[in-house]
Design a protein around this motif. Sequence first.
Motif, mmCIF file in Angstrom:
data_model
loop_
_atom_site.group_PDB
_atom_site.id
_atom_site.type_symbol
_atom_site.label_atom_id
_atom_site.label_comp_id
_atom_site.label_asym_id
_atom_site.label_seq_id
_atom_site.Cartn_x
_atom_site.Cartn_y
_atom_site.Cartn_z
ATOM 1 N N TYR A 154 0.844 -1.195 0.000
ATOM 2 C CA TYR A 154 0.000 0.000 0.000
ATOM 3 C C TYR A 154 0.881 1.247 0.000
ATOM 4 O O TYR A 154 2.095 1.193 0.255
ATOM 5 N N GLU A 157 -0.996 8.042 2.157
ATOM 6 C CA GLU A 157 -1.424 9.274 1.480
ATOM 7 C C GLU A 157 -1.953 10.282 2.480
ATOM 8 O O GLU A 157 -2.509 9.927 3.524
ATOM 9 N N ASP A 164 -3.583 3.388 1.117
ATOM 10 C CA ASP A 164 -4.236 3.207 -0.188
ATOM 11 C C ASP A 164 -3.703 1.903 -0.785
ATOM 12 O O ASP A 164 -2.554 1.829 -1.218
ATOM 13 N N LEU A 166 -4.655 0.405 -3.470
ATOM 14 C CA LEU A 166 -4.639 0.338 -4.924
ATOM 15 C C LEU A 166 -3.316 0.870 -5.454
ATOM 16 O O LEU A 166 -2.795 1.866 -4.967
ATOM 17 N N SER A 167 -2.800 0.193 -6.458
ATOM 18 C CA SER A 167 -1.528 0.579 -7.056
ATOM 19 C C SER A 167 -1.597 2.003 -7.599
ATOM 20 O O SER A 167 -2.643 2.453 -8.075
ATOM 21 N N ALA A 168 -0.467 2.721 -7.486
ATOM 22 C CA ALA A 168 -0.407 4.067 -8.064
ATOM 23 C C ALA A 168 -0.744 3.974 -9.547
ATOM 24 O O ALA A 168 -0.235 3.140 -10.268
ATOM 25 N N THR A 171 -5.476 4.181 -8.526
ATOM 26 C CA THR A 171 -6.194 4.666 -7.355
ATOM 27 C C THR A 171 -7.455 5.451 -7.711
ATOM 28 O O THR A 171 -8.348 5.624 -6.881
ATOM 29 N N LYS A 227 -13.423 -1.981 -6.063
ATOM 30 C CA LYS A 227 -12.158 -1.242 -6.037
ATOM 31 C C LYS A 227 -12.120 -0.237 -4.887
ATOM 32 O O LYS A 227 -11.061 0.027 -4.309
ATOM 33 N N LYS A 231 -9.302 -0.289 -2.078
ATOM 34 C CA LYS A 231 -8.507 0.927 -1.876
ATOM 35 C C LYS A 231 -8.412 1.282 -0.387
ATOM 36 O O LYS A 231 -7.335 1.650 0.110
#
Length: 439
Positions: A154, A157, A164, A166-168, A171, A227, A231
């Motif tokens: 992760y 942020e 987070d 979700l992969s950069a 997101t 998602k 996230k």
Amino acid sequence: MDLSSRFSSILILLLISISIASAEIRKSEIRSDDRPIIPLDEFGFTHSGRLELDASKIWLSNSNPDLDLSKVGFFLCTRDAWVHVIQQLEEEEITCALQSDLVKHVFTFNNLKGGDKSRFSTVFTENDADQYSLVFANCLQQVKISMDVRSAMYNLEGKKGGRDYLSAGRTVLPKVYFLFSVIYFSLAATWIYVLYKKRLTVFAIHFFMLGVVVLKALNLLCEAEDKSYIKKTGTAHGWDVLFYIFNFLKGITLFTLIVLIGTGWSFLKPYLQDKEKKVLMIVIPLQVVANFAQVVIDETGPYGQDWVTWKQIFLLVDVVCCCAVLFPIVWSIKNLREAAKTDGKAAVNLVKLTLFRQYYIVVICYIYFTRVVVYALETITSYKYMWTSVVASELATLGFYLFTGYKFRPEVHNPYFVVDDEEEEAAAEALKLEDEFEL
């Protein structure tokens, strides 16, 4: 197979795994595995990336205390760096990927300490923004390994340092999917209005089209929630099940709709010929297989020994389905050409023929764009902008839905039947001068 060949094949595996970077908390079970490299997951880190890695029930088939356990462990590696690691192995500069200075060691088994050497837990901080693959390496010859692995990657942020998962580059996907779901729900409402206003010329195929749009909207809504929960928490909280259900129904109904429109069912003829029924009997079971393969690919990840096989099955079945749906359209085009020569309705048949030709071309473009162009976009796009391939795919799908709905909408004054003598003569001449339609 020599060492370099085995590592080269793993490179291909890592490249194929581009689409699996869901980055949720992943649990992997490795059992009596002697592969030198096992890819586990892929993730795009920002400058505040974290990896939590836990392994338990660690077992080695050889308990010799003289084993060099520094050759067994986990590491992070970018795709570009991995190419150079392959080169180092081929040139025999190193004998194990863990010996390369291009990889980032997360944990090696020589660091197992204490009374219980069957488990470990570690947190790795990654401050270099890039897309990394989490890989397990076992460079011990003829030593099998079993263990349960839990990995959570992760990014932190904001000032509060919220996680987070979700992969950069991915997101923003919850917002993207939700926006498209709203668009499709709006389309469904608009289509209902059109069906009500022109209810005297509505056919069964138009209600089927409504069902396809509603299922697409529900599929996108579930994917947005899926998602969104990943996230925030790293797990889907059951939304993945709903997503797979609606994705399965959407896939089957979309391919069925293309076949039915291609045959002219409902609006041109009230029945299906035997060969057209056979196409449906092929497409529907293949879609079941494709969706099952998709679930296996998403849920197991590339660490599974059969993962590549399921990936190949999915691609093969998808290609076969895409090719199969084109046949009914081709048959309809040929039937219309033959009818134009015998029934004396040149203008009507020319309109129909033009429509089916357009649909044939659009279907091919849609299939090519969503299967080839989107994949190419995923491959060449920076990990920071991976969301663009999703947007491109969804825009192409939206365009296909709009084209299909507009061209095959119910018409009060059907242009098929409103023609005069001059139009009839002009159409007859056009059909005579026209070259045979080439596929």
